[in-house]
Motif scaffolding. Structure first.
Motif, PDB file in Angstrom:
ATOM      1  N   LEU A 104      41.235  36.218  36.801  1.00  0.00           N
ATOM      2  CA  LEU A 104      41.219  35.784  35.347  1.00  0.00           C
ATOM      3  C   LEU A 104      42.201  36.851  34.209  1.00  0.00           C
ATOM      4  CD1 LEU A 104      39.728  34.542  33.154  1.00  0.00           C
ATOM      5  CD2 LEU A 104      38.280  36.682  33.149  1.00  0.00           C
ATOM      6  N   LEU A 105      42.599  37.962  34.919  1.00  0.00           N
ATOM      7  CA  LEU A 105      43.133  38.731  33.870  1.00  0.00           C
ATOM      8  C   LEU A 105      44.897  38.185  34.066  1.00  0.00           C
ATOM      9  CD1 LEU A 105      41.761  42.332  34.393  1.00  0.00           C
ATOM     10  CD2 LEU A 105      41.725  40.968  32.292  1.00  0.00           C
ATOM     11  N   LEU A 106      45.047  37.984  35.330  1.00  0.00           N
ATOM     12  CA  LEU A 106      46.435  37.357  35.467  1.00  0.00           C
ATOM     13  C   LEU A 106      46.632  35.962  34.919  1.00  0.00           C
ATOM     14  CD1 LEU A 106      46.910  38.368  39.502  1.00  0.00           C
ATOM     15  CD2 LEU A 106      48.014  39.537  37.429  1.00  0.00           C
ATOM     16  N   LYS A 107      45.665  35.267  35.169  1.00  0.00           N
ATOM     17  CA  LYS A 107      45.932  33.914  34.218  1.00  0.00           C
ATOM     18  C   LYS A 107      46.132  34.353  32.814  1.00  0.00           C
ATOM     19  CE  LYS A 107      42.616  30.030  33.390  1.00  0.00           C
ATOM     20  NZ  LYS A 107      42.267  30.634  32.053  1.00  0.00           N
ATOM     21  N   LEU A 108      45.026  34.851  32.348  1.00  0.00           N
ATOM     22  CA  LEU A 108      45.338  35.134  30.852  1.00  0.00           C
ATOM     23  C   LEU A 108      46.680  35.728  30.460  1.00  0.00           C
ATOM     24  CD1 LEU A 108      41.814  36.667  29.947  1.00  0.00           C
ATOM     25  CD2 LEU A 108      42.843  34.215  29.296  1.00  0.00           C
ATOM     26  N   GLN A 109      47.380  36.794  31.313  1.00  0.00           N
ATOM     27  CA  GLN A 109      48.448  37.282  31.201  1.00  0.00           C
ATOM     28  C   GLN A 109      49.770  36.097  31.129  1.00  0.00           C
ATOM     29  OE1 GLN A 109      50.081  39.978  34.130  1.00  0.00           O
ATOM     30  NE2 GLN A 109      50.797  41.338  32.470  1.00  0.00           N
ATOM     31  N   ARG A 110      49.584  35.114  31.985  1.00  0.00           N
ATOM     32  CA  ARG A 110      50.598  34.264  32.084  1.00  0.00           C
ATOM     33  C   ARG A 110      50.625  33.136  30.786  1.00  0.00           C
ATOM     34  NH1 ARG A 110      48.635  34.082  37.444  1.00  0.00           N
ATOM     35  NH2 ARG A 110      47.395  32.237  37.093  1.00  0.00           N
ATOM     36  N   GLU A 111      49.286  32.843  30.493  1.00  0.00           N
ATOM     37  CA  GLU A 111      49.075  31.994  29.239  1.00  0.00           C
ATOM     38  C   GLU A 111      49.428  32.598  27.894  1.00  0.00           C
ATOM     39  OE1 GLU A 111      45.292  29.536  31.545  1.00  0.00           O
ATOM     40  OE2 GLU A 111      44.880  30.892  29.762  1.00  0.00           O
ATOM     41  N   ARG A 112      49.014  33.937  27.927  1.00  0.00           N
ATOM     42  CA  ARG A 112      49.250  34.583  26.423  1.00  0.00           C
ATOM     43  C   ARG A 112      50.284  35.662  26.342  1.00  0.00           C
ATOM     44  NH1 ARG A 112      44.179  34.323  23.541  1.00  0.00           N
ATOM     45  NH2 ARG A 112      42.877  32.583  24.613  1.00  0.00           N
ATOM     46  N   ASN A 113      51.130  35.782  27.713  1.00  0.00           N
ATOM     47  CA  ASN A 113      51.935  36.877  27.726  1.00  0.00           C
ATOM     48  C   ASN A 113      51.513  38.216  27.286  1.00  0.00           C
ATOM     49  OD1 ASN A 113      54.703  37.841  27.974  1.00  0.00           O
ATOM     50  ND2 ASN A 113      55.076  37.821  25.687  1.00  0.00           N
ATOM     51  N   LEU A 114      50.357  38.618  27.717  1.00  0.00           N
ATOM     52  CA  LEU A 114      49.636  39.805  27.605  1.00  0.00           C
ATOM     53  C   LEU A 114      50.247  41.054  28.103  1.00  0.00           C
ATOM     54  CD1 LEU A 114      45.985  38.714  27.525  1.00  0.00           C
ATOM     55  CD2 LEU A 114      46.875  39.762  25.674  1.00  0.00           C
ATOM     56  N   ALA A 115      50.362  42.185  27.609  1.00  0.00           N
ATOM     57  CA  ALA A 115      50.736  43.483  28.380  1.00  0.00           C
ATOM     58  C   ALA A 115      49.470  44.123  28.708  1.00  0.00           C
ATOM     59  CB  ALA A 115      51.558  44.232  27.492  1.00  0.00           C
ATOM     60  N   TYR A 116      49.471  44.802  29.880  1.00  0.00           N
ATOM     61  CA  TYR A 116      48.174  45.487  30.286  1.00  0.00           C
ATOM     62  C   TYR A 116      48.465  46.818  30.407  1.00  0.00           C
ATOM     63  CZ  TYR A 116      45.927  40.954  31.176  1.00  0.00           C
ATOM     64  OH  TYR A 116      45.277  39.710  31.028  1.00  0.00           O
ATOM     65  N   LEU A 117      47.520  47.772  30.095  1.00  0.00           N
ATOM     66  CA  LEU A 117      47.684  49.180  30.649  1.00  0.00           C
ATOM     67  C   LEU A 117      46.225  49.537  31.534  1.00  0.00           C
ATOM     68  CD1 LEU A 117      49.129  52.057  30.484  1.00  0.00           C
ATOM     69  CD2 LEU A 117      48.026  52.512  28.261  1.00  0.00           C
ATOM     70  N   LEU A 118      46.336  49.461  32.669  1.00  0.00           N
ATOM     71  CA  LEU A 118      45.493  49.533  33.490  1.00  0.00           C
ATOM     72  C   LEU A 118      45.256  51.095  34.028  1.00  0.00           C
ATOM     73  CD1 LEU A 118      43.304  48.163  35.570  1.00  0.00           C
ATOM     74  CD2 LEU A 118      45.326  48.264  37.169  1.00  0.00           C
ATOM     75  N   ILE A 119      43.988  51.461  33.875  1.00  0.00           N
ATOM     76  CA  ILE A 119      43.558  52.797  34.524  1.00  0.00           C
ATOM     77  C   ILE A 119      42.752  52.269  35.539  1.00  0.00           C
ATOM     78  CG2 ILE A 119      42.294  55.046  33.653  1.00  0.00           C
ATOM     79  CD1 ILE A 119      44.883  54.257  31.869  1.00  0.00           C
ATOM     80  N   SER A 120      43.021  53.044  36.654  1.00  0.00           N
ATOM     81  CA  SER A 120      42.454  52.686  37.911  1.00  0.00           C
ATOM     82  C   SER A 120      42.469  53.840  39.139  1.00  0.00           C
ATOM     83  CB  SER A 120      43.004  51.360  38.384  1.00  0.00           C
ATOM     84  OG  SER A 120      42.109  50.990  39.831  1.00  0.00           O
ATOM     85  N   HIS A 121      41.557  54.168  39.933  1.00  0.00           N
ATOM     86  CA  HIS A 121      41.452  54.859  40.955  1.00  0.00           C
ATOM     87  C   HIS A 121      41.975  54.017  42.192  1.00  0.00           C
ATOM     88  CE1 HIS A 121      38.339  57.437  38.438  1.00  0.00           C
ATOM     89  NE2 HIS A 121      39.069  58.289  39.372  1.00  0.00           N
ATOM     90  N   ASP A 122      41.932  52.674  42.028  1.00  0.00           N
ATOM     91  CA  ASP A 122      42.198  51.806  43.167  1.00  0.00           C
ATOM     92  C   ASP A 122      43.713  51.680  43.319  1.00  0.00           C
ATOM     93  OD1 ASP A 122      42.412  49.760  45.054  1.00  0.00           O
ATOM     94  OD2 ASP A 122      40.556  48.738  44.288  1.00  0.00           O
ATOM     95  N   VAL A 123      44.408  52.310  44.213  1.00  0.00           N
ATOM     96  CA  VAL A 123      45.764  52.191  44.532  1.00  0.00           C
ATOM     97  C   VAL A 123      46.210  50.865  44.997  1.00  0.00           C
ATOM     98  CG1 VAL A 123      47.430  53.096  45.895  1.00  0.00           C
ATOM     99  CG2 VAL A 123      46.014  54.693  44.805  1.00  0.00           C
ATOM    100  N   SER A 124      45.472  50.312  45.644  1.00  0.00           N
ATOM    101  CA  SER A 124      45.728  48.872  46.306  1.00  0.00           C
ATOM    102  C   SER A 124      45.756  47.891  45.012  1.00  0.00           C
ATOM    103  CB  SER A 124      44.752  48.389  47.389  1.00  0.00           C
ATOM    104  OG  SER A 124      43.291  48.599  46.909  1.00  0.00           O
TER     105      SER A 124
END
Length: 334
Positions: A198-218
């Protein structure tokens, strides 16, 4: 990339005062963020990884203005949030929104979903109740929620649906930047994949930038264009996600990746053991912050380390930076 930064963080420092003890002359502080610099460009995904307590969440809270910072600057589109006032400050705030780790605790249990989704618009004012409901239906459709569910309360939804509600609320003001603080860690694996798609879809549609905080390296490897590795409130390595996570340069990055089980990307030669626990951030270590736990520590590590170019030959192409004066020497050993 030559595009102007959407978000620029310059030498950001955050510390929190602690109660003074009976025999303490000076007030002690927790040094949560210690001189962070980073840039996020329009439409890109930037990841921040590191172990618990390294300052990731405090950093994003300082960026969005939920906690104050002692020094440094946070610029959104070239404008500094802390210096703006009135409508100018509100306009800057609307350009960035945050999605928290636990959707249940971030949603008011007394509000129906349509009110939750349009809460930022209600606060901004200027829209009728009918207009807010119509906007809520549009946003719900954008995140895959049926419009007939909009009058229900949050407890009637699953964890994945609640996170969709949180995402819909975050995009309600048409922001340029979404800050994602562990957005999938509270969800089942199958639901995590749905939210990421869903986030990838919204990024393509809205040209969103993301700042992701995560423990999940993969997840960071799959989701992000660039990544920064944090340790004790500092960025110790940064660059393209694939390059940093496939060929780490800083000893801490190698150790962090060595703890992640993987069949596709084994790193047996990098499986160094950390020595001891994360140092107390009330009194910061002298010199390299990682020196006391690093098995590669040597002469010169007792001096402060700057975040510098890792390899001149690839710097212009990749933008790799590492906070270790032995990085090139250790690369040759590996």
């Amino acid at each position: 990339m030559t595009e102007a930064p959407l978000l620029a963080v310059e030498d950001l420092r955050v510390r929190f005062p602690l109660p003074r003890g009976w025999f303490e002359r000076e007030r002690p502080y927790v040094h949560a963020v210690n001189g962070v610099d980073l840039v996020v460009r329009p439409g890109e995904s930037f990841g921040i990884v590191g172990e618990s307590g390294c300052g990731k969440s405090t950093l994003v809270q300082a960026i969005i203005g939920l906690v104050g910072h002692g020094s440094g600057r946070v610029l959104i589109g070239g404008a500094e949030l802390r210096l703006a006032q009135g409508q100018a400050q509100r306009d800057i705030r609307q350009r960035m929104q945050i999605v928290f780790q636990d959707p249940q605790s971030s949603l008011d249990p007394r509000m129906p979903v349509w009110r939750l989704i349009t809460e930022p618009l209600h606060v901004r004012g200027g829209m009728t109740r009918a207009a807010l409901r119509a906007r809520a239906a549009e946003l719900a459709a954008a995140v895959g929620l049926r419009p007939e569910l909009l009058d229900r309360l949050p407890h009637a939804f699953s964890g994945g649906q609640r996170q969709r509600i949180a995402v819909a609320r975050a995009i309600s003001t048409d922001p340029d930047l979404l800050i994602l603080d562990e957005p999938t860690s509270a969800l089942d694996v199958s639901v995590q994949a749905q939210i990421i798609n869903l986030l990838l879809k919204l990024q393509r549609e809205r040209n969103l930038a993301y700042l992701l905080i995560s423990h999940d390296v993969s997840l960071v490897r799959h989701f992000c264009d660039r990544v920064a590795v944090m340790y004790l409130g500092q960025i110790v390595e940064s660059g393209p996600a694939q390059a940093v996570l496939e060929q780490p340069a800083h000893p801490y990055t190698r150790t962090l990746l060595a703890t992640v089980p993987s069949l596709e990307h084994p790193l047996p030669q990098l499986a160094a053991n950390r020595v001891g626990e994360l140092p107390n951030n009330r009194v910061l270590p002298a010199g390299c912050f990682y020196r006391e736990r690093c098995q590669s520590a040597a002469a010169g590590c007792d001096r402060p380390q700057a975040l510098t170019v890792y390899d001149e030959a690839i710097a212009a192409m990749e933008g790799r930076r590492v906070r270790c004066h032995r990085a090139a020497e250790l690369k040759a050993v590996i």
